[in-house]
Design a protein around this motif. Structure first.
Motif, PDB file in Angstrom:
ATOM      1  N   LEU A 141      45.552  86.402 -38.973  1.00 57.07           N
ATOM      2  CA  LEU A 141      45.935  85.445 -37.938  1.00 57.07           C
ATOM      3  C   LEU A 141      45.455  84.072 -38.398  1.00 57.07           C
ATOM      4  O   LEU A 141      44.283  83.892 -38.732  1.00 57.07           O
ATOM      5  CB  LEU A 141      45.292  85.797 -36.598  1.00 57.07           C
ATOM      6  CG  LEU A 141      45.687  84.886 -35.419  1.00 57.07           C
ATOM      7  CD1 LEU A 141      47.141  85.134 -35.022  1.00 57.07           C
ATOM      8  CD2 LEU A 141      44.762  85.122 -34.217  1.00 57.07           C
ATOM      9  N   VAL A 142      46.372  83.118 -38.422  1.00 57.85           N
ATOM     10  CA  VAL A 142      46.076  81.765 -38.895  1.00 57.85           C
ATOM     11  C   VAL A 142      46.407  80.782 -37.784  1.00 57.85           C
ATOM     12  O   VAL A 142      47.462  80.881 -37.150  1.00 57.85           O
ATOM     13  CB  VAL A 142      46.903  81.441 -40.164  1.00 57.85           C
ATOM     14  CG1 VAL A 142      46.699  79.992 -40.592  1.00 57.85           C
ATOM     15  CG2 VAL A 142      46.522  82.393 -41.296  1.00 57.85           C
ATOM     16  N   SER A 143      45.500  79.855 -37.535  1.00 57.04           N
ATOM     17  CA  SER A 143      45.731  78.859 -36.486  1.00 57.04           C
ATOM     18  C   SER A 143      46.211  77.550 -37.090  1.00 57.04           C
ATOM     19  O   SER A 143      45.995  77.269 -38.274  1.00 57.04           O
ATOM     20  CB  SER A 143      44.454  78.617 -35.678  1.00 57.04           C
ATOM     21  OG  SER A 143      43.456  78.012 -36.486  1.00 57.04           O
ATOM     22  N   MET A 144      46.849  76.747 -36.253  1.00 56.96           N
ATOM     23  CA  MET A 144      47.334  75.428 -36.664  1.00 56.96           C
ATOM     24  C   MET A 144      47.005  74.438 -35.555  1.00 56.96           C
ATOM     25  O   MET A 144      46.276  74.756 -34.632  1.00 56.96           O
ATOM     26  CB  MET A 144      48.839  75.496 -36.939  1.00 56.96           C
ATOM     27  CG  MET A 144      49.203  76.425 -38.093  1.00 56.96           C
ATOM     28  SD  MET A 144      50.914  77.011 -38.000  1.00 56.96           S
ATOM     29  CE  MET A 144      50.830  78.139 -36.609  1.00 56.96           C
ATOM     30  N   GLY A 145      47.544  73.235 -35.644  1.00 58.68           N
ATOM     31  CA  GLY A 145      47.299  72.252 -34.601  1.00 58.68           C
ATOM     32  C   GLY A 145      45.829  71.897 -34.494  1.00 58.68           C
ATOM     33  O   GLY A 145      45.079  71.938 -35.470  1.00 58.68           O
ATOM     34  N   PHE A 193      42.291  79.965 -41.342  1.00 61.13           N
ATOM     35  CA  PHE A 193      42.115  81.398 -41.076  1.00 61.13           C
ATOM     36  C   PHE A 193      41.272  81.614 -39.821  1.00 61.13           C
ATOM     37  O   PHE A 193      40.264  80.944 -39.614  1.00 61.13           O
ATOM     38  CB  PHE A 193      41.437  82.073 -42.270  1.00 61.13           C
ATOM     39  CG  PHE A 193      41.017  83.491 -42.002  1.00 61.13           C
ATOM     40  CD1 PHE A 193      41.939  84.525 -42.082  1.00 61.13           C
ATOM     41  CD2 PHE A 193      39.707  83.785 -41.640  1.00 61.13           C
ATOM     42  CE1 PHE A 193      41.557  85.838 -41.820  1.00 61.13           C
ATOM     43  CE2 PHE A 193      39.315  85.089 -41.376  1.00 61.13           C
ATOM     44  CZ  PHE A 193      40.244  86.121 -41.467  1.00 61.13           C
ATOM     45  N   VAL A 194      41.702  82.587 -38.993  1.00 61.55           N
ATOM     46  CA  VAL A 194      40.959  82.914 -37.774  1.00 61.55           C
ATOM     47  C   VAL A 194      40.491  84.365 -37.776  1.00 61.55           C
ATOM     48  O   VAL A 194      39.330  84.657 -37.493  1.00 61.55           O
ATOM     49  CB  VAL A 194      41.813  82.643 -36.512  1.00 61.55           C
ATOM     50  CG1 VAL A 194      41.097  83.150 -35.259  1.00 61.55           C
ATOM     51  CG2 VAL A 194      42.105  81.155 -36.376  1.00 61.55           C
ATOM     52  N   GLU A 212      41.269  87.192 -47.138  1.00 58.80           N
ATOM     53  CA  GLU A 212      41.856  86.913 -48.454  1.00 58.80           C
ATOM     54  C   GLU A 212      43.356  86.640 -48.336  1.00 58.80           C
ATOM     55  O   GLU A 212      43.884  85.714 -48.960  1.00 58.80           O
ATOM     56  CB  GLU A 212      41.611  88.091 -49.396  1.00 58.80           C
ATOM     57  CG  GLU A 212      42.125  87.852 -50.807  1.00 58.80           C
ATOM     58  CD  GLU A 212      41.822  89.004 -51.748  1.00 58.80           C
ATOM     59  OE1 GLU A 212      42.346  88.997 -52.881  1.00 58.80           O
ATOM     60  OE2 GLU A 212      41.062  89.917 -51.344  1.00 58.80           O
ATOM     61  N   LEU A 213      44.041  87.427 -47.518  1.00 61.14           N
ATOM     62  CA  LEU A 213      45.477  87.237 -47.331  1.00 61.14           C
ATOM     63  C   LEU A 213      45.762  85.910 -46.632  1.00 61.14           C
ATOM     64  O   LEU A 213      46.674  85.171 -47.025  1.00 61.14           O
ATOM     65  CB  LEU A 213      46.055  88.396 -46.511  1.00 61.14           C
ATOM     66  CG  LEU A 213      47.547  88.331 -46.187  1.00 61.14           C
ATOM     67  CD1 LEU A 213      48.378  88.309 -47.470  1.00 61.14           C
ATOM     68  CD2 LEU A 213      47.951  89.519 -45.301  1.00 61.14           C
ATOM     69  N   GLY A 214      44.971  85.608 -45.594  1.00 59.12           N
ATOM     70  CA  GLY A 214      45.147  84.335 -44.904  1.00 59.12           C
ATOM     71  C   GLY A 214      44.918  83.160 -45.833  1.00 59.12           C
ATOM     72  O   GLY A 214      45.677  82.182 -45.831  1.00 59.12           O
ATOM     73  N   GLY A 215      43.876  83.256 -46.653  1.00 59.49           N
ATOM     74  CA  GLY A 215      43.586  82.192 -47.608  1.00 59.49           C
ATOM     75  C   GLY A 215      44.677  82.033 -48.647  1.00 59.49           C
ATOM     76  O   GLY A 215      44.978  80.920 -49.097  1.00 59.49           O
ATOM     77  N   LYS A 216      45.292  83.140 -49.014  1.00 55.01           N
ATOM     78  CA  LYS A 216      46.373  83.119 -50.000  1.00 55.01           C
ATOM     79  C   LYS A 216      47.576  82.339 -49.469  1.00 55.01           C
ATOM     80  O   LYS A 216      48.181  81.529 -50.192  1.00 55.01           O
ATOM     81  CB  LYS A 216      46.771  84.559 -50.329  1.00 55.01           C
ATOM     82  CG  LYS A 216      47.797  84.709 -51.436  1.00 55.01           C
ATOM     83  CD  LYS A 216      48.078  86.195 -51.671  1.00 55.01           C
ATOM     84  CE  LYS A 216      49.181  86.402 -52.693  1.00 55.01           C
ATOM     85  NZ  LYS A 216      49.490  87.855 -52.863  1.00 55.01           N
ATOM     86  N   LEU A 217      47.917  82.554 -48.198  1.00 53.75           N
ATOM     87  CA  LEU A 217      49.033  81.818 -47.603  1.00 53.75           C
ATOM     88  C   LEU A 217      48.692  80.338 -47.474  1.00 53.75           C
ATOM     89  O   LEU A 217      49.522  79.466 -47.779  1.00 53.75           O
ATOM     90  CB  LEU A 217      49.376  82.391 -46.227  1.00 53.75           C
ATOM     91  CG  LEU A 217      50.466  81.623 -45.457  1.00 53.75           C
ATOM     92  CD1 LEU A 217      51.792  81.680 -46.208  1.00 53.75           C
ATOM     93  CD2 LEU A 217      50.621  82.164 -44.044  1.00 53.75           C
ATOM     94  N   ILE A 218      47.484  80.040 -47.033  1.00 54.10           N
ATOM     95  CA  ILE A 218      47.073  78.644 -46.868  1.00 54.10           C
ATOM     96  C   ILE A 218      47.109  77.909 -48.207  1.00 54.10           C
ATOM     97  O   ILE A 218      47.563  76.761 -48.294  1.00 54.10           O
ATOM     98  CB  ILE A 218      45.666  78.578 -46.241  1.00 54.10           C
ATOM     99  CG1 ILE A 218      45.722  79.087 -44.792  1.00 54.10           C
ATOM    100  CG2 ILE A 218      45.112  77.161 -46.286  1.00 54.10           C
ATOM    101  CD1 ILE A 218      44.366  79.303 -44.152  1.00 54.10           C
TER     102      ILE A 218
END
Length: 404
Positions: free
Chosen positions: A132-136, A234-235, A240-246
């Motif tokens: 789960l990744v946050s934005m804003g 990342f939340v 690792e997966l969240g960081g990869k997308l970021i």
């Protein structure tokens, strides 16, 4: 918690005049009496902050085992504590830090609840790992008293259609759970129930490439989506997966200059609340006559333009003040400009939080519009200078990116 308390007390002490000024008007006896009273008052204030710290720690400690309905009660209580703390100390950074911390805990608990519900409903465990990744404002760690959902889901490749179907249900349930917990639905539909903000890593990669290569039909909308993704953080889930997308998002934005240039042009064209002779501009008519939209005409342009420079320098930080600090360190900003932008951010965000408090207390309908005449002359000038700093930043980016 000790750091928060220390910072809050420092903010209060900064309001006091130098003692050397007092000796010009008071006797030693009078000063002694004042100091004794001041000491007593500071002890009282310190105790108040200690109580808030203890209350906040207690509520946050309950999040890990709370049900969805209870999360809303905990969320409301934590918001109340931070509202009272802000009224007492006025620290923007402490409010950001506290709100971001406990909302991350709430979001992580929501993930656990929904995962358990899915298993109980016969959907089984997650077919592949996910993040789960946050934005804003959440992605920038700039949470305040009023929040909505700005989340995306990325899941690992290999699950194919079965994984897609599982995460459709998961994304929908997560939005419902977060709403119950006090996270409003995003009016821009930046939520995990929206397929635009959910997908496998391979699907996300394809989606991002389509944007930066101008392969999409509605480029303007997709450009705004890319801007939103610039604050990804990342939340919960697979870090690792969240960081990869970021990292993929950062690389694409930096490597495709034309896309970054388009973002820069959009940032420099954002309207500001400045009128003739650089006076504060207010609405000339309508419901908000004599008022200005602090978020749209001052705060958002500041955040946006700082973001553009940070992306161009390949900075991983998403927080606006951290971005300003890094841009100063690497030479994009002079010491004076960086200081002015930090002050501008604090001033504009402080007003936004006060407007939120007014909305929460039912004093006004929304948390966007401010009447400058309700401020004293010093506050009005401080607000005007903040907007001027944003204008200067826009001019700098306009020049740096050769925007004509």
């Amino acid at each position: 918690m000790e750091t928060v308390l220390h910072d809050d007390m420092s903010n209060l002490l900064d309001l006091l005049p130098p003692l050397t000024q007092l000796t010009r008007y008071c006797t030693v006896g009078e000063i002694t009496e004042v100091l004794h009273q001041l000491k007593a008052d500071l002890v009282t204030v310190r105790r108040k902050f200690e109580v808030w710290d203890a209350q906040s720690a207690l509520q946050q400690g309950l999040i890990g085992t709370a049900g969805a309905d209870t999360l809303k009660q905990l969320h409301d209580e934590l918001n109340r504590i931070e509202l009272e703390r802000f009224i007492a100390a006025g620290s923007v950074s402490n409010l950001h830090r506290s709100c971001t911390r406990y909302r991350d805990l709430l979001a992580e608990r929501a993930l656990q609840i929904v995962t358990e519900e899915m298993a109980a409903a016969g959907y089984g465990a997650p077919p592949v790992s996910y993040a789960l990744v946050s934005m804003g404002s959440d992605g920038r760690e700039e949470q305040t008293l009023i929040t909505d959902q700005d989340y995306l889901i990325v899941y690992d490749d290999g699950g194919e259609e079965a994984a897609d179907a599982w995460f459709v249900e998961f994304g929908n349930r997560l939005v419902d759970c977060l709403e119950i917990a006090g996270f409003k639905r995003c009016t821009g539909d930046i939520m995990t129930s929206n397929p635009t903000w959910r997908g496998s890593y391979k699907q996300w990669r394809k989606r991002l490439f389509a944007i930066v290569r101008y392969e999409v039909e509605d480029f303007a909308k997709n450009m705004m989506d890319l801007i939103v993704l610039s604050d990804a953080r990342f939340v919960g889930g697979d870090r690792e997966l969240g960081g990869k997308l970021i990292e993929l998002i950062r690389d694409m934005e930096k490597e495709h200059f034309q896309v970054l240039w388009s973002m820069a042009r959009a940032a420099t064209e954002m309207k500001l609340a400045l009128g003739f002779m650089r006076r504060l501009w207010t609405e000339p008519s309508g419901e908000h006559r004599g008022e200005l939209n602090v978020k749209l005409l001052a705060w958002a342009p500041l955040v946006m333009n700082v973001r553009i420079l940070a992306i161009s320098q390949g900075m991983a930080a998403t927080n606006t003040v951290q971005r300003i600090n890094y841009l100063e360190q690497e030479g994009s900003f002079s010491e004076e400009m960086a200081r002015g932008l930090r002050e501008a951010y604090d001033t504009l965000t402080h007003h936004r939080i006060l407007l939120q408090i007014k909305q929460i207390k039912g004093i006004q309908k929304d948390s966007y519009y401010l009447d400058p005449l309700m401020l004293d002359s010093g506050e009005r000038e401080q607000l005007r200078q903040a907007v001027i700093r944003v204008e200067e930043l826009q001019k700098m980016i306009h020049t740096n990116f050769n925007i004509v």
